[in-house]
Structures are given as C-alpha cells and as structure tokens.
Design an enzyme around this catalytic site. Structure first.
Site, short mmCIF file in Angstrom:
data_model
loop_
_atom_site.label_atom_id
_atom_site.label_comp_id
_atom_site.label_asym_id
_atom_site.label_seq_id
_atom_site.Cartn_x
_atom_site.Cartn_y
_atom_site.Cartn_z
N ASP A 1 35.80 -32.82 -22.49
CA ASP A 1 34.45 -33.37 -22.62
C ASP A 1 34.47 -34.71 -23.36
OD1 ASP A 1 33.39 -31.05 -21.39
OD2 ASP A 1 33.54 -29.98 -23.29
N HIS B 1 31.51 -25.60 -24.32
CA HIS B 1 32.11 -26.24 -23.14
C HIS B 1 31.52 -25.66 -21.86
CE1 HIS B 1 34.87 -28.12 -20.42
NE2 HIS B 1 35.21 -26.94 -19.93
P1 NAD Z 1 44.98 -21.99 -11.30
O1 NAD Z 1 44.46 -20.88 -10.46
O2 NAD Z 1 45.56 -23.16 -10.62
O3 NAD Z 1 46.06 -21.43 -12.33
C1 NAD Z 1 45.88 -20.28 -13.07
C2 NAD Z 1 47.23 -19.65 -13.29
O4 NAD Z 1 47.04 -18.51 -14.13
C3 NAD Z 1 47.92 -19.15 -12.00
O5 NAD Z 1 49.23 -19.68 -11.90
C4 NAD Z 1 47.94 -17.64 -12.16
O6 NAD Z 1 49.08 -17.04 -11.57
C5 NAD Z 1 47.98 -17.53 -13.68
N1 NAD Z 1 47.62 -16.21 -14.18
C6 NAD Z 1 46.67 -15.35 -13.75
N2 NAD Z 1 46.71 -14.22 -14.47
C7 NAD Z 1 47.69 -14.37 -15.39
C8 NAD Z 1 48.21 -13.56 -16.42
N3 NAD Z 1 47.73 -12.35 -16.67
N4 NAD Z 1 49.23 -14.05 -17.15
C9 NAD Z 1 49.74 -15.27 -16.91
N5 NAD Z 1 49.29 -16.09 -15.95
C10 NAD Z 1 48.27 -15.65 -15.20
O7 NAD Z 1 43.77 -22.46 -12.26
P2 NAD Z 1 43.66 -23.81 -13.11
O8 NAD Z 1 42.98 -24.84 -12.30
O9 NAD Z 1 44.96 -24.13 -13.74
O10 NAD Z 1 42.59 -23.36 -14.25
C11 NAD Z 1 42.93 -22.37 -15.18
C12 NAD Z 1 41.74 -22.05 -16.08
O11 NAD Z 1 41.40 -23.19 -16.89
C13 NAD Z 1 40.46 -21.69 -15.33
O12 NAD Z 1 39.83 -20.60 -15.97
C14 NAD Z 1 39.61 -22.93 -15.46
O13 NAD Z 1 38.23 -22.66 -15.35
C15 NAD Z 1 39.99 -23.40 -16.83
N6 NAD Z 1 39.70 -24.80 -17.15
C16 NAD Z 1 39.28 -25.09 -18.40
C17 NAD Z 1 39.01 -26.40 -18.76
C18 NAD Z 1 38.56 -26.73 -20.15
O14 NAD Z 1 38.06 -27.83 -20.36
N7 NAD Z 1 38.75 -25.89 -21.14
C19 NAD Z 1 39.19 -27.42 -17.82
C20 NAD Z 1 39.64 -27.09 -16.56
C21 NAD Z 1 39.88 -25.77 -16.22
C1 LMR Z 2 35.82 -28.62 -16.48
O1 LMR Z 2 35.01 -28.96 -17.34
O2 LMR Z 2 36.23 -29.40 -15.61
C2 LMR Z 2 36.38 -27.23 -16.51
O3 LMR Z 2 35.73 -26.45 -17.46
C3 LMR Z 2 36.47 -26.59 -15.17
C4 LMR Z 2 35.15 -26.25 -14.56
O4 LMR Z 2 34.99 -25.11 -14.11
O5 LMR Z 2 34.29 -27.12 -14.49
#
Ligand code: NAD
Ligand code: LMR
Length: 382
Positions: free
Chosen positions: A194, A222
C-alpha cells in the site's frame, strides 16, 4: 546486554551479532508458499539482493529456505535459483518430502515470510479468501510453534485477508501456550504494498523535482476502505490537486489490488509488485538481525495487546485510546531485534480533517469486523 550493544561501535556490534540469530553466524529466512507467484519472485529478489547486506568484517551466511506443498514447482525453483552466483545458500522443502518436510524448512529460522494461500479472482473480495486461507495459515502456525524458537523468530504474514489472518495467527499461538515468549511483538502483517502504491501513484500525478520517490505513510489495514493513505504528509506535492483528484488518488491506493486482479483476469493478483514490497521489508529485518542497525521504523499491521491484554509496547495504550480499542492496526513502529519496541502513533495527531473524520471512522468500523472474524476462527470447526 542491550546497553552494551548501544555503547559498542559497529564492528563490535557485528562481533556481538550471533546472539541475535537462532544459529550463530547463520541467518535463516524461510519462505512458506515459495512456489507461488509471490513466493518465486520474492525468492529471486532475496537470492540476488540479501548478500549486499553482509559486512566484510562479519561474514554471516544467509540461508534461504524454500517451502511449499507443491513439490514439483519447489524442486524446479530450487534448481533454477541454485545457479545464481550469489553467496546465499538455499534449501528446498515440501510436505512429506522424506527429508523432514516443513520442520526442516523452519528449524532455526530467524525470519519467516508467509505468502502461502489462495489469491483472489475477479469478483472476489479478500474476505472471500478467509475460510480457506485461515485454515492453511493455522496449520502453518502450528508447525512454526513446533519447530521454531518463538523467543526470537519474526513472522511476516503476506497471505490475505491480512486484517483477519494476523489475529488468527495470534490466537493460534496462544492456543499453543507459546505466546508468553513475546512473539506478538514479532508477528507482523505486511502492508507495504500500500505504501509502494501510494508513492508510485502520487509520483505519477505530481513528480517531485528532486528525482526521489515520495514517502507516503499508509495506516489502518490492508483491504479497501481499511487502507488509509496519509497524503496530507506530502502537503506540497498534493497542493496542486483539487478535491476530486485527491479523492481519486486515495481510492486508487485503496483499490489498487483490484486493478491487478482485473488485469490478470482470473490468473491471480499482485505478485511482482508484492514481492518487491516484501523484499524491502525483509531487507530491513535482515539488516537488523545482521547487527548493521539497532532498530528501524516501518509500517506494518501489528498486534497492540499481548495475550493478557497488556500493551505490547510503549505507545500501545495511547494508540488504542485513539482508535476505538482496536487490537490490531497498521501504524509506524520502531522495531529492534526483540520485536516491535515502540509505536509511533503521533501520525494520528497530524491527520487532516478528511483523513481524521471521513477515512479513519470507516476504516475502524470495517477493521473491527475483520479482526473479530479472525479472533473467532477455530480451525477445528472447519
Ligand atoms: P499463488 O497461488 O501463486 O501461490 C500460493 C502458494 O501457496 C502456492 O504455491 C501454493 O502451493 C502454496 N500453498 C498453499 N497451501 C500451502 C500450505 N499449506 N503450505 C505451504 N504452501 C502452501 O498465490 P500468490 O499470488 O503468491 O498470493 C499468495 C497470497 O498472498 C494470497 O493470499 C494473496 O491474496 C496474498 N497477497 C497479499 C498481498 C499483501 O499486500 N499482503 C499482496 C498480494 C497478494
Ligand atoms: C493487493 O493489494 O494487491 C493484494 O492484497 C492482493 C489482492 O487480492 O488485491
């Protein structure tokens, strides 16, 4: 010993460094969910960047431990990264890999970064991810409680919905009776994307003339309206904007995640920009644990009370009285090697009237609901 460290020069701080780490001369960063979109990009960034922080007079090894349930992808990621010519050692771990699985991935970790779990698809809110990701994160928390030294380790949570999952982790640690080790001071939800967005979007509209990106604090939570960008802190840069422009800028930061979800059209959410934002935070923690700095200030979504409802540090009480007794909030805080040490709530005294009277009340109302969902979650009932 903290006084001693304060009075020593930097070289000597480095000599004192091993007591900060779980294993002397070895700093271990574990990524849970390393095979995912964020996990892979973050692993690449850390493998190519972290060694720049190692001081010549204190040759600490940095180890990246990559864990995922997806064994095929984690093995490929490991093979690929292991050809990169940086002195950062690597290991790959998968559930049931016959080599210790998640325990081997976690043991002796100093920093655990968690991007494990489902990302959004178009039409979903982050809250729609709650049930599935709360279950995943609860199981990972159990493993952390079993395998890690909770009196030292930092847990940095990326998985969504951050607003509710940080409370889930907190509660889960309490159920293990491990929380008394002060781990709530070392549990942080990463909201730095953010801040990255607020800086980028402001700079697009109103570039500063010194060639540097502006710093814009973003507080609250967030997710949508819980995200409160404090553009008033850049009064000069926003002075050229009219009210609709400024409101549009605020909304773009609050709903920046949706822009990416829409553009990726079913293939996930922010990964590269998130990995960049997380890399900045992990860099801060690495610098701290290498002994290069004694503390740093950053904005993360943190618990304000401990398991006995006592303030976790200086500033907790003051902040809670300003934000309607919420137990979790993203706010600038000073972090030392023992965790969040002081909450710098003064930012709330300098908000403009729109931020204070319009943005913050909506944020608090929604955040309260998100926190309650997290605190009420019980994985055994799922
Ligand atoms: P993705 O699907 O590409 O990757 C997720 C990974 O988690 C996969 O490789 C999957 O196999 C793994 N996984 C699932 N269960 C698991 C477990 N029990 N143990 C270990 N690994 C496990 O998703 P992504 O795009 O990398 O996003 C991941 C998370 O981050 C999502 O929840 C997304 O919403 C979040 N996110 C948060 C922010 C933030 O600002 N905080 C920003 C972007 C995304
Ligand atoms: C973001 O802010 O990009 C992440 O939290 C992923 C989402 O679901 O928007």
């Amino acid at each position: 010993s903290s006084l001693l460290v304060l009075h020593l020069g930097r070289n000597n701080i480095n000599n004192q460094m091993p007591h900060l780490l779980s294993s002397p001369s070895n700093l271990k960063v574990a990524i849970l969910g390393a095979a995912g979109g964020i996990g892979q990009s973050l692993s690449l960034l850390l493998k190519t960047q972290l060694h720049y922080l190692i001081q010549a007079n204190s040759p600490t090894n940095i180890h990246l431990s990559l864990y995922d349930i997806n064994k095929e992808v984690i093995d490929g990621l490991y093979a690929d990264l292991s050809h990169i010519d940086t002195p950062i050692s690597l290991s790959a771990h998968a559930a049931n890999d016959g080599k210790g699985g998640i325990h081997a991935a976690l043991v002796d970790s100093d920093i655990i970064v968690i991007p494990a779990g489902m990302p959004r698809k178009p039409g979903m809110t982050r809250d729609d991810l709650f049930n599935i990701n709360a279950k995943i994160i609860s199981q990972l928390t159990d493993s952390i409680a079993e395998s890690c030294d909770l009196s030292k380790v930092f847990i940095l949570l990326i998985s969504n919905p951050v607003n509710s999952l940080v409370p889930v982790v907190c509660n889960r640690l309490i159920s293990h009776h491990k929380i008394d080790k002060g781990i709530e001071k070392r549990l942080l939800g990463i909201t730095n994307l953010d801040l990255v967005r607020a800086s980028t979007f402001l700079n697009e509209l109103s570039p500063s003339n010194n060639g540097r990106m502006p710093y814009v604090p973003v507080i609250g939570g967030h997710s949508g309206d819980t995200i409160v960008p404090v553009f008033s802190s850049q009064s000069q840069l926003i002075s050229t904007m009219d009210e609709p422009q400024l409101k549009h800028l605020i909304s773009r930061v609050q709903y920046g995640g949706d822009e990416i979800v829409k553009a990726k059209n079913g293939k996930g959410s922010a990964t590269l920009s998130m990995a960049h934002a997380a890399c900045k935070i992990v860099t801060n923690f690495t610098n701290l644990l290498l002994g290069n700095v004694n503390s740093f200030e950053s904005i993360n979504y943190i618990p304000l009370l401990d398991h006995q409802n006592q303030p976790i540090c200086k500033g907790s009480n003051e902040l809670m009285s300003m934000i309607d007794n919420l137990q979790f909030f993203a706010i600038p805080a000073t972090v030392t090697s023992s965790g969040v040490n002081e909450i710098n709530y003064d930012i709330l005294n300098h908000l403009n009237s729109y931020e204070k009277n319009e943005l913050i009340p909506i944020c608090l109302m929604k955040l309260k609901k998100n926190i309650n969902s997290g605190l009420e979650f019980n994985v055994e009932e799922v």
